[in-house]
Design an enzyme around this catalytic site. Structure first.
Site, PDB file in Angstrom:
ATOM      1  N   GLU A   1      50.211  81.116  -5.860  1.00 57.01           N
ATOM      2  CA  GLU A   1      49.416  80.833  -6.716  1.00 57.01           C
ATOM      3  C   GLU A   1      48.160  79.747  -6.015  1.00 57.01           C
ATOM      4  OE1 GLU A   1      53.209  80.949  -9.069  1.00 57.01           O
ATOM      5  OE2 GLU A   1      52.428  80.426  -7.020  1.00 57.01           O
TER       6      GLU A   1
ATOM      7  N   CYS B   1      53.787  74.856  -8.874  1.00 57.02           N
ATOM      8  CA  CYS B   1      52.629  75.757  -9.146  1.00 57.02           C
ATOM      9  C   CYS B   1      51.989  75.825 -10.598  1.00 57.02           C
ATOM     10  CB  CYS B   1      52.874  77.003  -8.751  1.00 57.02           C
ATOM     11  SG  CYS B   1      53.018  77.404  -6.967  1.00 57.02           S
TER      12      CYS B   1
END
Length: 322
Positions: A53, A87
């Protein structure tokens, strides 16, 4: 194929580039889409480095577009601090309004917490897109966390008439008995670069003195183990000992964070794993030569799902579905 499935399959393509490099983390790919156009992509390159990500966010030139974009990610975003920050926090910070997740993370520090964090922040979360494909890609990671043991790959070579070794009862027989062609040897070394560990039995170590390293393909060599009785003669600078009891051996490998292991042992060691039902897939290399005698190769209870032909040799791929 829906648009969600199309973008998720792109995530899987990206994620697969991390095979052999990210363990004990999973392979993860991420794609960012704005008004039907991909504006960012990323995957987890190496253990300890930024996750998929974050790499996808870093690839986006105009970060203001993230507040109007959809993030596709093949595995649930992490929600805990490890080698890198969570994330899920980065997704919330960038203001991404929608996240499409392939499959939830079975790790006990995540296991739904990442999705929950996103939902509590008001982010729309779509789940279970290409879920079976996402599980298949990370089958090593899922086996390790759900069954508390590594993913086990049995591997052996056999002649066209089904023999895997010469008759060891004749000590004067020292002829070269390499079974398969050089192309298959390169493939075997590629496999070694992709897995955490490789394992043989004590007799194979004594008789063959195998190096068990990756010398013919880019990438790392696996950690080398031998199943042996306590106090067996062993060069522990080269091999790592494992107990003969397979349950204890699997516990040791799990404790040492080994997610996958290739079992390259002789007939006795392979039969031990097969009889215990302790294997996930087998890769059988079949050469063209015939010996007429020797040690017969093991028998598996499952038929091959795939056959790969390489010159006059072939590889049988067998899966055991739990």
């Amino acid at each position: 194929m829906t648009h969600d499935e199309m973008y998720m399959r792109r995530c899987l393509q990206l994620a697969s580039l991390g095979l052999g490099k990210v363990q004990p983390n999973p392979m993860v790919g991420a794609v960012i889409v704005h008004n039907g156009q991909i504006i960012g992509e990323g995957y987890h390159h190496q253990y300890g480095q930024p996750h998929a990500e974050v790499n996808a966010f870093n690839s986006v030139e105009d970060k203001s577009l993230l507040k109007e974009s959809t993030l596709y990610v093949s595995l649930e975003p992490c929600s805990h601090y490890g080698k890198t920050p969570p994330c899920a926090e980065a997704i919330i910070r960038y203001g991404v309004p929608k996240v499409v997740v392939g499959i939830s993370d079975p790790h006990d520090k995540v296991n739904g917490n990442g999705i929950r964090m996103l939902q509590e922040a008001g982010i729309e979360v779509i789940q279970h897109v290409c879920e079976s494909e996402c599980r298949e890609l990370n089958r090593r990671f899922f086996t390790y966390h759900q069954h508390q043991r590594p993913y086990i790959i049995l591997k052996w070579a056999q002649t066209a008439d089904g023999f895997m070794d010469i008759d060891r009862s004749n000590p004067s027989d020292t002829h070269d008995y390499w079974i398969t062609n050089p192309s298959l040897k390169v493939i075997v070394h590629k496999w070694r670069s992709e897995e955490d560990a490789i394992l043989v039995g004590y007799n194979t170590m004594i008789n063959d003195k195998p190096q068990l390293t990756n010398r013919l393909y880019p990438g790392k060599s696996p950690k080398r183990y031998v199943i042996c009785r306590e106090h067996s003669q062993l060069d522990e600078t080269y091999y790592n000992p494992l107990p003969t009891d397979l349950s204890a051996a699997m516990h040791t490998l799990h404790e040492q964070r080994i997610q996958s292991v290739i079992v390259e042992g002789g007939r006795k060691t392979l039969d031990k794993f097969i009889t215990a039902g302790l294997w996930d897939e087998a890769r059988i290399l079949v050469g063209a030569q015939r010996w007429d005698k020797g040690t017969p190769a093991p028998a598996l209870p499952c038929a091959p799902e795939q056959v790969q032909h390489i010159d006059d040799n072939h590889i049988l791929y067998v899966r055991r579905h739990l």
